[in-house]
Scaffold this motif. Structure first.
Motif, mmCIF file in Angstrom:
data_model
loop_
_atom_site.group_PDB
_atom_site.id
_atom_site.type_symbol
_atom_site.label_atom_id
_atom_site.label_comp_id
_atom_site.label_asym_id
_atom_site.label_seq_id
_atom_site.Cartn_x
_atom_site.Cartn_y
_atom_site.Cartn_z
ATOM 1 N N VAL A 294 56.831 41.965 40.354
ATOM 2 C CA VAL A 294 55.956 41.470 39.291
ATOM 3 C C VAL A 294 54.559 42.052 39.461
ATOM 4 C CG1 VAL A 294 54.888 39.434 38.253
ATOM 5 C CG2 VAL A 294 57.268 39.325 39.011
ATOM 6 N N ALA A 295 54.057 42.036 40.691
ATOM 7 C CA ALA A 295 52.700 42.518 40.965
ATOM 8 C C ALA A 295 52.512 43.961 40.515
ATOM 9 C CB ALA A 295 52.392 42.381 42.457
ATOM 10 N N GLN A 296 53.499 44.799 40.738
ATOM 11 C CA GLN A 296 53.367 46.217 40.407
ATOM 12 C C GLN A 296 53.343 46.469 38.899
ATOM 13 O OE1 GLN A 296 52.505 48.523 42.600
ATOM 14 N NE2 GLN A 296 52.482 46.778 44.014
ATOM 15 N N ARG A 297 53.727 45.479 38.120
ATOM 16 C CA ARG A 297 53.706 45.631 36.662
ATOM 17 C C ARG A 297 52.358 45.244 36.051
ATOM 18 N NH1 ARG A 297 59.068 45.051 37.862
ATOM 19 N NH2 ARG A 297 60.512 46.085 36.421
ATOM 20 N N LEU A 298 51.470 44.715 36.862
ATOM 21 C CA LEU A 298 50.174 44.256 36.368
ATOM 22 C C LEU A 298 49.107 45.327 36.539
ATOM 23 C CD1 LEU A 298 51.727 41.573 36.472
ATOM 24 C CD2 LEU A 298 49.673 40.504 37.399
ATOM 25 N N ARG A 299 48.086 45.266 35.693
ATOM 26 C CA ARG A 299 46.913 46.106 35.910
ATOM 27 C C ARG A 299 46.222 45.652 37.190
ATOM 28 N NH1 ARG A 299 45.191 44.471 30.664
ATOM 29 N NH2 ARG A 299 43.346 43.660 31.740
ATOM 30 N N VAL A 300 45.344 46.497 37.714
ATOM 31 C CA VAL A 300 44.733 46.200 39.013
ATOM 32 C C VAL A 300 43.939 44.894 38.982
ATOM 33 C CG1 VAL A 300 43.059 46.968 40.741
ATOM 34 C CG2 VAL A 300 44.698 48.593 39.767
ATOM 35 N N ASP A 301 43.112 44.690 37.943
ATOM 36 C CA ASP A 301 42.319 43.458 37.918
ATOM 37 C C ASP A 301 43.204 42.220 37.796
ATOM 38 O OD1 ASP A 301 41.874 42.127 34.926
ATOM 39 O OD2 ASP A 301 42.463 44.224 34.852
ATOM 40 N N GLU A 302 44.320 42.331 37.061
ATOM 41 C CA GLU A 302 45.249 41.210 36.933
ATOM 42 C C GLU A 302 45.930 40.938 38.269
ATOM 43 O OE1 GLU A 302 46.565 42.138 32.290
ATOM 44 O OE2 GLU A 302 47.758 42.918 33.962
ATOM 45 N N ARG A 303 46.382 42.001 38.906
ATOM 46 C CA ARG A 303 47.069 41.869 40.192
ATOM 47 C C ARG A 303 46.145 41.295 41.251
ATOM 48 N NH1 ARG A 303 48.039 47.363 42.193
ATOM 49 N NH2 ARG A 303 49.311 47.577 40.320
ATOM 50 N N LEU A 304 44.887 41.738 41.251
ATOM 51 C CA LEU A 304 43.925 41.252 42.242
ATOM 52 C C LEU A 304 43.680 39.759 42.067
ATOM 53 C CD1 LEU A 304 41.834 41.641 44.469
ATOM 54 C CD2 LEU A 304 40.226 42.484 42.725
ATOM 55 N N ARG A 305 43.515 39.326 40.824
ATOM 56 C CA ARG A 305 43.282 37.895 40.604
ATOM 57 C C ARG A 305 44.481 37.052 41.025
ATOM 58 N NH1 ARG A 305 41.854 37.258 34.639
ATOM 59 N NH2 ARG A 305 42.413 39.455 34.378
ATOM 60 N N GLU A 312 45.398 31.676 47.941
ATOM 61 C CA GLU A 312 44.579 30.461 47.914
ATOM 62 C C GLU A 312 43.146 30.727 48.373
ATOM 63 O OE1 GLU A 312 46.673 26.756 49.024
ATOM 64 O OE2 GLU A 312 48.320 28.071 49.626
ATOM 65 N N LYS A 313 42.507 31.698 47.716
ATOM 66 C CA LYS A 313 41.136 32.078 48.051
ATOM 67 C C LYS A 313 40.230 31.988 46.816
ATOM 68 C CE LYS A 313 42.421 35.132 51.881
ATOM 69 N NZ LYS A 313 42.372 36.518 52.420
ATOM 70 N N PRO A 314 39.950 30.753 46.359
ATOM 71 C CA PRO A 314 39.110 30.597 45.165
ATOM 72 C C PRO A 314 37.705 31.143 45.364
ATOM 73 C CG PRO A 314 39.472 28.469 46.237
ATOM 74 C CD PRO A 314 40.390 29.442 46.897
ATOM 75 N N GLU A 315 37.213 31.131 46.598
ATOM 76 C CA GLU A 315 35.858 31.623 46.849
ATOM 77 C C GLU A 315 35.750 33.129 46.625
ATOM 78 O OE1 GLU A 315 38.127 32.239 50.612
ATOM 79 O OE2 GLU A 315 37.979 30.614 49.114
ATOM 80 N N LEU A 316 36.839 33.860 46.807
ATOM 81 C CA LEU A 316 36.850 35.294 46.527
ATOM 82 C C LEU A 316 37.168 35.571 45.056
ATOM 83 C CD1 LEU A 316 38.706 36.806 49.637
ATOM 84 C CD2 LEU A 316 36.277 36.349 49.318
ATOM 85 N N LEU A 317 37.860 34.658 44.426
ATOM 86 C CA LEU A 317 38.248 34.874 43.032
ATOM 87 C C LEU A 317 37.040 34.887 42.102
ATOM 88 C CD1 LEU A 317 40.444 35.140 40.868
ATOM 89 C CD2 LEU A 317 40.604 32.639 40.830
ATOM 90 N N VAL A 318 36.062 34.033 42.366
ATOM 91 C CA VAL A 318 34.925 33.912 41.446
ATOM 92 C C VAL A 318 34.188 35.239 41.246
ATOM 93 C CG1 VAL A 318 32.658 32.836 41.117
ATOM 94 C CG2 VAL A 318 34.619 31.432 41.757
ATOM 95 N N PRO A 319 33.798 35.974 42.294
ATOM 96 C CA PRO A 319 33.134 37.265 42.067
ATOM 97 C C PRO A 319 34.008 38.271 41.322
ATOM 98 C CG PRO A 319 32.774 36.522 44.322
ATOM 99 C CD PRO A 319 33.816 35.625 43.736
ATOM 100 N N VAL A 320 35.309 38.231 41.548
ATOM 101 C CA VAL A 320 36.213 39.137 40.834
ATOM 102 C C VAL A 320 36.231 38.802 39.343
ATOM 103 C CG1 VAL A 320 38.612 39.890 40.571
ATOM 104 C CG2 VAL A 320 37.646 39.562 42.863
ATOM 105 N N VAL A 321 36.302 37.515 39.024
ATOM 106 C CA VAL A 321 36.303 37.098 37.620
ATOM 107 C C VAL A 321 34.973 37.452 36.960
ATOM 108 C CG1 VAL A 321 36.453 35.132 36.042
ATOM 109 C CG2 VAL A 321 37.996 35.268 38.004
ATOM 110 N N GLU A 322 33.875 37.297 37.679
ATOM 111 C CA GLU A 322 32.558 37.676 37.139
ATOM 112 C C GLU A 322 32.516 39.170 36.833
ATOM 113 O OE1 GLU A 322 29.706 34.284 39.259
ATOM 114 O OE2 GLU A 322 30.034 36.224 40.243
ATOM 115 N N PHE A 323 33.110 39.980 37.709
ATOM 116 C CA PHE A 323 33.168 41.435 37.518
ATOM 117 C C PHE A 323 33.977 41.758 36.248
ATOM 118 C CE2 PHE A 323 34.738 45.712 38.070
ATOM 119 C CZ PHE A 323 33.740 46.386 38.753
ATOM 120 N N VAL A 324 35.110 41.087 36.093
ATOM 121 C CA VAL A 324 35.973 41.313 34.933
ATOM 122 C C VAL A 324 35.283 40.854 33.653
ATOM 123 C CG1 VAL A 324 38.141 40.643 33.827
ATOM 124 C CG2 VAL A 324 38.107 41.194 36.270
ATOM 125 N N LYS A 325 34.640 39.693 33.715
ATOM 126 C CA LYS A 325 33.965 39.158 32.535
ATOM 127 C C LYS A 325 32.855 40.095 32.058
ATOM 128 C CE LYS A 325 31.426 35.174 30.745
ATOM 129 N NZ LYS A 325 30.751 33.897 31.060
#
Length: 401
Positions: A294-305, A312-325
């Motif tokens: 499944v992971a390999q079918r996603l774009r990089v930003d989707e797979r990373l999130r 289970e790393k919400p503290e790392l997810l926030v900066p990634v989502v900010e980058f995507v936004k």
């Protein structure tokens, strides 16, 4: 006198549908299939805006047979659709939303396609009016296909032509316990059970209308309902398809369309309690169905999130989502003489984050956008295999000598 069986039963579930219902009904009346070959079953789900009266006036005026059912509000589209399906007598059934409308030749063309190919489901091209419909499945008309050989998994709305005998044989109905995603569950089951699906891409059969009041079921409801929908669809896929590449190809859809948006820009507005709850709701789904396939079918930003949710790393997810936004373009790092492209999203090769390089490796469709990328050609793979075989043979010859 025997009344001929209609070709199509058009099922219309309607709630507070005025004034959109007027054009919807006009599009049914204008069908080139002819009134003798169409019946309408319309269910007014407790409207107070004149919807029921409009349906009854239509039934009294038009040449085609129309059944109007008026009932107390059921709270969602599943109940009215099930009522309509229970009263249908046509060879086929088409679920038409009261906000939307049909192209004049829609039913004639879809019935002809189903009859010509013996398929159980027909998808007619959809265009949006103040809304954006799915597009990836309309590249070309397909007389006969299936859910694994096409992009139809990305259109799971109920607005399709279904062979009614097929639905009855399998006892198929909409799940009234789901408040969103009920059509996705129904349509995916139909795809998986169908003896062939047809895609009519060269004529606009359906106009998906955006309401000015914003009252679309797909836009309403608590985030928990989205997880309910994802869970139901994932469980259905797992019931029909054993683990492996084919299952992964279908799981791609609920992960990207239903689950991933909960960890997109809206996540930044969530309270800490909601963020924790979303991670809790996602955990059993990821443990059961998140795979490398499944992971390999996603774009990089989707797979990373999704990777960060899985870890289970919400503290790392926030900066990634900010980058995507911020809609930033991640820098590309080409390695292995351009055969691999890594996209430098946050935490790439950050030892403290511990995210594997493979999470950042661009899939071919994404890598092609970057100058210098050299796609692995089948011929080059074959040449390498031949060279390896020659080396092995030479080594054996040396040993034998």
């Amino acid at each position: 006198m025997t009344v001929a069986q209609p070709d199509v039963t058009v099922v219309i579930g309607a709630y507070e549908a005025m004034p959109y219902l007027v054009e919807c009904l006009a599009s049914v009346e204008a069908q080139t299939l002819g009134p003798g070959r169409i019946e309408v079953v319309a269910v007014d789900d407790g409207s107070t805006d004149g919807t029921g009266e409009c349906l009854e006036e239509f039934a009294a005026r038009v040449a085609m047979p129309v059944t109007v059912v008026r009932q107390d509000n059921s709270g969602g589209p599943s109940g009215p659709r099930n009522v309509g399906l229970g009263k249908a007598s046509g060879r086929y059934v088409f679920f038409l939303d009261a906000d939307d409308r049909l192209g004049p030749e829609a039913l004639e063309r879809m019935v002809a396609m189903a009859d010509r190919n013996g398929t159980d489901v027909v998808l007619g091209r959809v265009e949006g009016v103040n809304r954006k419909p799915p597009r990836s499945m309309w590249g070309r008309t397909l007389e006969r296909t299936d859910v694994f050989s096409s992009n139809i998994k990305f259109t799971l709305s109920a607005q399709k032509l279904f062979r009614r005998e097929f639905l009855e044989r399998h006892g198929m109905r909409f799940d009234e316990s789901l408040w969103t995603g009920e059509d996705a569950l129904f349509t995916m089951e139909a795809y998986l059970r169908a003896d062939g699906v047809s895609v009519l891409a060269d004529y606009t059969c359906y106009y998906l209308v955006g309401r000015s009041d914003g009252k679309h079921v797909t836009k309403s409801g608590s985030y928990t309902l989205r997880f309910d929908s994802a869970r139901a669809l994932m469980n259905l896929i797992a019931e029909f398809v054993p683990p492996g590449e084919r299952r992964d190809s279908l799981m791609h859809r609920p992960f990207v369309v239903t689950l991933l948006p909960q960890f997109g820009p809206k996540f930044l507005k969530d309270s800490e309690a909601v963020r924790r709850h979303k991670f809790e709701l996602a955990k059993p789904l990821i443990e059961e169905y998140w795979t490398e396939g499944v992971a390999q079918r996603l774009r990089v930003d989707e797979r990373l999130r999704m990777h960060l949710v899985a870890e289970e790393k919400p503290e790392l997810l926030v900066p990634v989502v900010e980058f995507v936004k911020a809609k930033k373009q991640a820098a590309a790092l080409l390695e292995k003489k351009g055969r691999e492209v890594y996209l430098v999203y946050p935490y790439f090769r950050d030892a403290s984050a511990g995210i594997p390089d493979r999470v950042y490796l661009a899939p071919v469709r994404e890598a092609r956008a970057f100058p210098g990328y050299r796609e692995h050609a089948p011929a080059s793979v074959l040449r390498r295999a031949v060279r390896r075989a020659r080396r092995v043979l030479r080594a054996r010859a040396v040993v034998a000598a």
